[in-house]
Design an enzyme around this catalytic site. Structure first.
Site, mmCIF file in Angstrom:
data_model
loop_
_atom_site.group_PDB
_atom_site.id
_atom_site.type_symbol
_atom_site.label_atom_id
_atom_site.label_comp_id
_atom_site.label_asym_id
_atom_site.label_seq_id
_atom_site.Cartn_x
_atom_site.Cartn_y
_atom_site.Cartn_z
ATOM 1 N N TRP A 9 0.826 -1.227 0.000
ATOM 2 C CA TRP A 9 0.000 0.000 0.000
ATOM 3 C C TRP A 9 0.849 1.262 0.000
ATOM 4 O O TRP A 9 0.325 2.359 -0.102
ATOM 5 C CB TRP A 9 -0.932 0.006 1.228
ATOM 6 N N LYS A 10 2.155 1.113 0.172
ATOM 7 C CA LYS A 10 3.050 2.280 0.268
ATOM 8 C C LYS A 10 2.490 3.255 1.326
ATOM 9 O O LYS A 10 1.935 2.797 2.321
ATOM 10 C CB LYS A 10 3.256 2.906 -1.113
ATOM 11 N N HIS A 97 13.107 -2.218 -0.823
ATOM 12 C CA HIS A 97 12.307 -1.718 -1.947
ATOM 13 C C HIS A 97 13.064 -0.571 -2.623
ATOM 14 O O HIS A 97 13.746 0.204 -1.945
ATOM 15 C CB HIS A 97 10.947 -1.237 -1.431
ATOM 16 N N GLU A 167 11.843 -6.620 -8.983
ATOM 17 C CA GLU A 167 11.088 -5.415 -9.328
ATOM 18 C C GLU A 167 11.975 -4.464 -10.109
ATOM 19 O O GLU A 167 12.679 -3.632 -9.506
ATOM 20 C CB GLU A 167 10.639 -4.687 -8.052
ATOM 21 N N SER A 216 4.019 -2.443 -12.104
ATOM 22 C CA SER A 216 2.831 -2.201 -12.940
ATOM 23 C C SER A 216 1.980 -3.451 -13.171
ATOM 24 O O SER A 216 1.421 -3.637 -14.256
ATOM 25 C CB SER A 216 3.230 -1.573 -14.278
ATOM 26 N N GLY A 238 0.329 0.115 -6.921
ATOM 27 C CA GLY A 238 -0.823 0.943 -7.283
ATOM 28 C C GLY A 238 -2.147 0.187 -7.353
ATOM 29 O O GLY A 238 -3.147 0.627 -6.772
#
Ligand code: PGA
Length: 257
Positions: A9-10, A97, A167, A216, A238
């Site tokens: 969720w950042k 991250h 990532e 993405s 996102g």
């Protein structure tokens, strides 16, 4: 083995009420899924609230964190320790991250965090990925460095709780030109990452480490990445903030045989 989908969720949403609403919508949409383990990684402050929801109590979801500090307690203003995260309901921590590395996190700090998290009995997810894709580099040097730096001197007995997330930084949706990688490339990278892990850890320890893809991922491409990408799951940013999208993303993966 179940596929793993982690919702990163950042730094969202803004209020506990909104976090509860998002979790509730996702939970109602995902009743009955069988083949996917869903882990929600909200900001630290929401962990104690979300863990007391019926969804967490019934083990429908596990909870995770997006970072951690490597000391157990003491004078470290602003940091959060592994035992504190565990006591707040986290069972997994995302480490290294690219957004944290961009703020100065080094391979050495990542390595200490992984050790601390595994020693405290949680799962550690090491993020690796190159900033740019260069045709001349089949296996980007930085991915190897982040991988080997992350696992340096970690006891093999702790690796049962270890996960890798590939990532590529250029593929993350919040980057100006962020665009998902292709399943073909993810397939090749997953193989190269596994080969590097075999070399470093031996086949027995390495073969049990799940490799995820992130960048993405959405409800349209998720199933293809899992089906064709030779990966064990996904790290979703996102699209995990939109309950409808996230539910269809997880359901699409749940259907894969
Ligand atoms: P994204 O983010 O799904 O929005 O690209 C993934 C991540 O940064 O973990």
């Amino acid at each position: 083995m179940k596929k793993i989908i982690i919702a990163n969720w950042k730094m969202n949403p803004t209020t506990p009420r909104a976090a509860l609403r998002l979790m509730g919508k996702v939970a109602r949409g995902l009743r009955g899924i069988k083949n996917v383990e869903v882990i929600l990684a909200p900001p630290f402050v929401f962990l104690p609230i979300l863990r007391h929801t019926p969804y967490a109590i019934r083990h429908m979801f596990k909870l995770g964190a997006q970072d951690v500090f490597y000391e157990r307690e003491g004078a470290f203003t602003g940091e959060v320790a592994p035992p504190q995260l565990k006591a707040s309901g986290a069972r997994m921590v995302v480490i290294g991250h690219s957004e944290r590395r961009a703020m100065g996190e080094t391979d050495d700090a990542v390595n200490k965090k992984i050790k601390a998290v595994l020693e405290s009995g949680m799962r550690a997810v090491l993020c690796v990925g190159e900033k740019e894709r260069k045709a001349s580099e089949v296996f980007p040097k930085v991915v190897r460095e982040e991988l080997l730096g992350g696992i340096r001197k970690i006891k093999k007995s702790l690796l049962a709780n270890f996960i890798i997330a590939y990532e590529p930084v250029w593929a993350i949706s919040s980057n100006a030109r962020g665009k998902a990688d292709t399943p073909k490339n993810v397939y090749e990278m997953a193989i190269l990452i596994r080969r590097e892990l075999y070399r470093a850890l031996g086949k027995r320890a390495a073969s049990k480490i799940p490799v995820l893809y992130g960048g993405s991922v959405d409800e349209k491409n998720a199933a293809e990445f899992v089906a064709k990408g030779a990966i064990d799951g996904l790290l979703v940013g996102g699209a995990s903030l939109n309950a409808k999208k996230f539910v269809s993303l997880v359901k699409a993966v749940d259907k894969i045989k």
